[in-house]
Design an enzyme around this catalytic site. Structure first.
Site, PDB file in Angstrom:
ATOM      1  N   LYS A  80       0.853  -1.198   0.000  1.00 36.34           N
ATOM      2  CA  LYS A  80       0.000   0.000   0.000  1.00 36.34           C
ATOM      3  C   LYS A  80       0.885   1.243   0.000  1.00 36.34           C
ATOM      4  O   LYS A  80       1.926   1.276   0.660  1.00 36.34           O
ATOM      5  CB  LYS A  80      -0.896  -0.032   1.238  1.00 36.34           C
ATOM      6  CG  LYS A  80      -1.913   1.097   1.302  1.00 36.34           C
ATOM      7  CD  LYS A  80      -2.782   0.959   2.544  1.00 36.34           C
ATOM      8  CE  LYS A  80      -3.846   2.019   2.636  1.00 36.34           C
ATOM      9  NZ  LYS A  80      -4.681   1.882   3.846  1.00 36.34           N
ATOM     10  N   SER A 155      -9.561   1.872   2.850  1.00 39.05           N
ATOM     11  CA  SER A 155      -8.689   2.637   1.984  1.00 39.05           C
ATOM     12  C   SER A 155      -7.649   1.773   1.249  1.00 39.05           C
ATOM     13  O   SER A 155      -7.086   2.222   0.256  1.00 39.05           O
ATOM     14  CB  SER A 155      -7.969   3.717   2.795  1.00 39.05           C
ATOM     15  OG  SER A 155      -7.162   3.135   3.791  1.00 39.05           O
ATOM     16  N   SER A 179      -9.602  -0.468   7.148  1.00 39.74           N
ATOM     17  CA  SER A 179      -9.065  -0.367   5.783  1.00 39.74           C
ATOM     18  C   SER A 179      -8.374  -1.594   5.231  1.00 39.74           C
ATOM     19  O   SER A 179      -8.049  -1.632   4.044  1.00 39.74           O
ATOM     20  CB  SER A 179      -8.109   0.817   5.695  1.00 39.74           C
ATOM     21  OG  SER A 179      -8.859   1.989   5.563  1.00 39.74           O
TER      22      SER A 179
HETATM   23  N1  GLN Z   1     -12.923   4.126   6.280  1.00 37.74           N
HETATM   24  C1  GLN Z   1     -12.373   4.534   7.542  1.00 37.74           C
HETATM   25  C2  GLN Z   1     -11.980   5.987   7.481  1.00 37.74           C
HETATM   26  O1  GLN Z   1     -12.239   6.591   6.508  1.00 37.74           O
HETATM   27  C3  GLN Z   1     -11.201   3.682   7.907  1.00 37.74           C
HETATM   28  C4  GLN Z   1      -9.965   4.102   7.220  1.00 37.74           C
HETATM   29  C5  GLN Z   1      -8.772   3.302   7.587  1.00 37.74           C
HETATM   30  O2  GLN Z   1      -8.857   2.272   8.259  1.00 37.74           O
HETATM   31  N2  GLN Z   1      -7.627   3.807   7.209  1.00 37.74           N
HETATM   32  O3  GLN Z   1     -11.429   6.518   8.389  1.00 37.74           O
END
Ligand code: GLN
Length: 492
Positions: A80, A155, A179
């Site tokens: 990532k 994400s 994410s």
């Molecule tokens: N979707 C969640 C957010 O927008 C989790 C994001 C993540 O785990 N980086 O914060």
């Protein structure tokens, strides 16, 4: 060999092929590079393909084949793009870091390399890991390989999509509030969020430091185990990393003991918010376990409904402080202005996207004097209550099973339309993140070609039990691994 022959491969299978010299690291890397070439104009999982260096490394390995192969020797891995990789871009999906090349490797990358892995490239993500669809990436969204019109989740959407499409055998993602697990669920693959402190965060670009954990996204549970063994364990460069040795598969109980495990089913995770079919598929999987003699108990996590709000305050507060470092001086973008203030202003205005700005403003507000008690402090109290809920529930059982998400992968474009709806998509992954607990998402079935993610949550540092149950359940479910044809064009 052809890419489709790897459809059901585990990392150990690649390892055996390499051990027997039936394939060389160079051949392997070339097969994946070809698959990337074939899939990328439809999927857009990668922000950077490490073509030259990956080939060179593979060639070098092919020329120097050791007697005994380290566990990931010759294995291509996708990373990532918020995890630092020396000499490669690390953009975090942001214009702010568009031209940033990391001078060092994150500990997790260092460990993958030491185990012999070859970094295949950097994967797309929501900007600074804020979002759940990859649509917040400055560089355009990733498409779900199982249905190109839909999101792969986020994400870590690029990592999950690359593994689903077999553009990479496995990948690393990061999970702050879901994410790793949510995109894994949306792409029909496995995503593991380790216990907070199990895996070093050094070199993982901070979103919310008290929540961030890197974790594997893989095609099989077995591979999550292999990767966790490599990346976990104490690190002197991360003081929040627990002083424990790396996870070992010896911590996984025998099947005989796994059968005796009590599984808790939290009532709050089966509300009307969950799409009917998703609830049914989870119940079917629970039924399978019950049929095998596993004891199921209903438990309650009463503060579940407050976790989402608390998360968005805490995560935004920490993000606002973490992202203060992008000011045009140290890293990435710099837009000149009339004076220093002006330079900060112009740089941050141009460098950050909408969602990032929204969270910086929310986070700064909730930390400001006069509002701190009302928002940040209150949210931290809710966080404690959420953690206590889990402590109580895990006294009545060993592991919890829930849906990973309340809904199926949504269509690209929907994210931007209803923000609150999108935030609520994380309701099942956020609570265990707030509590710092290990959680894993596993595909438990398909409906109309779309996968359903089942989440297993364990007590702190109980990855052994969690992975043991996941391995067994995966076997009981016996679902095919995804190998999407990618026939449709993008956006069709
Ligand atoms: N979707 C969640 C957010 O927008 C989790 C994001 C993540 O785990 N980086 O914060």
């Amino acid at each position: 060999m052809k890419i489709e022959e790897f459809k059901d491969f585990t990392i150990q299978d690649y390892h055996h092929l390499l051990e027997e010299k039936k394939i060389s690291p160079l051949e392997l890397v070339n097969i994946f590079l070809e698959r990337i070439e074939e899939g990328e104009d439809k999927i857009h999982a990668f922000l950077f393909v490490n073509e030259e260096k990956a080939k060179n490394e593979a060639r070098e390995k092919t020329d120097n084949w050791p007697e005994e192969l380290p566990p990931l020797w010759g294995l291509p891995v996708a990373i990532k793009d918020n995890i630092c990789t020396q000499g490669m871009p690390t953009t975090c999906g942001s214009k702010m870091l568009e031209n940033f090349v990391s001078p060092y490797d994150a500990t997790v990358v260092e460990r993958l390399k030491a185990a012999g892995a070859i970094i295949l490239g950097k994967t797309n993500m929501d900007e600074f890991a804020m979002g759940s669809s990859t649509e917040n990436s400055t560089f355009g969204p990733t498409h779900n390989p199982l249905d190109l019109r839909r999101t792969p989740g986020g994400s870590s959407g690029g990592s999950a999509a690359s593994v689903c499409a077999l553009e990479a055998p496995c990948a690393l993602g990061s999970d702050t509030g879901g994410s790793v697990r949510q995109p894994a669920a949306f792409c029909g693959v496995v995503g593991l969020r380790p216990t907070y402190g199990r895996v070093p965060r050094y070199g993982v670009v901070g979103l919310a430091s008290s929540l961030d954990q890197a974790g594997p996204i893989t095609r099989k549970v077995e591979d999550a185990i292999t990767i966790l063994e490599v990346i976990s364990g104490k690190d002197s460069r991360d003081s929040t990393c627990a002083p424990y040795p790396p996870f070992s598969r010896n911590e996984i109980p025998s099947l005989e003991d796994i059968r005796k495990i009590k599984v808790g089913v939290p009532r709050e995770y089966f509300s009307s918010r969950v799409e009917k079919v998703i609830g049914e598929k989870i119940q079917e999987a629970l039924g399978k376990l019950k049929g095998e003699g596993v004891e199921l108990v209903e438990v309650s996590l009463p503060h579940t409904d407050y976790a989402l709000e608390a998360y968005y305050i805490v995560a935004s507060a920490e993000a606002s402080s973490n992202l203060a470092r992008y000011d045009g001086v140290m890293y990435g973008l710099r837009v000149e202005g009339e004076d220093l203030q002006d330079m900060y202003f112009e740089t941050r205005t141009l460098g950050f996207g909408k969602e990032v700005k929204r969270r910086i403003i929310l986070g700064t507000y909730s930390l400001s004097s006069g509002h701190y008690d009302e928002y940040y402090l209150k949210s931290m109290k809710v966080r404690t209550l959420v953690r206590k809920d889990f402590e109580e529930a895990l006294k009545q059982c060993n592991l919890l099973i829930t849906p990973t998400t309340p809904s199926f992968p949504f269509f690209l474009g929907e994210e931007t339309q209803d923000l609150y709806e999108r935030y609520t998509d994380d309701i099942f992954t956020i609570p265990s993140a707030l509590a710092g607990l290990p959680s894993l998402s596993l595909n438990c079935g398909y409906e109309g070609g779309l996968p359903v993610g089942l989440q297993i949550i364990g007590g702190p540092f109980e990855e052994g039990k969690l992975l043991g149950l996941a391995l067994w359940l995966e076997k009981l479910l016996a679902l095919p691994s995804p190998f999407p044809e990618l026939k449709e064009g993008r956006g069709q």
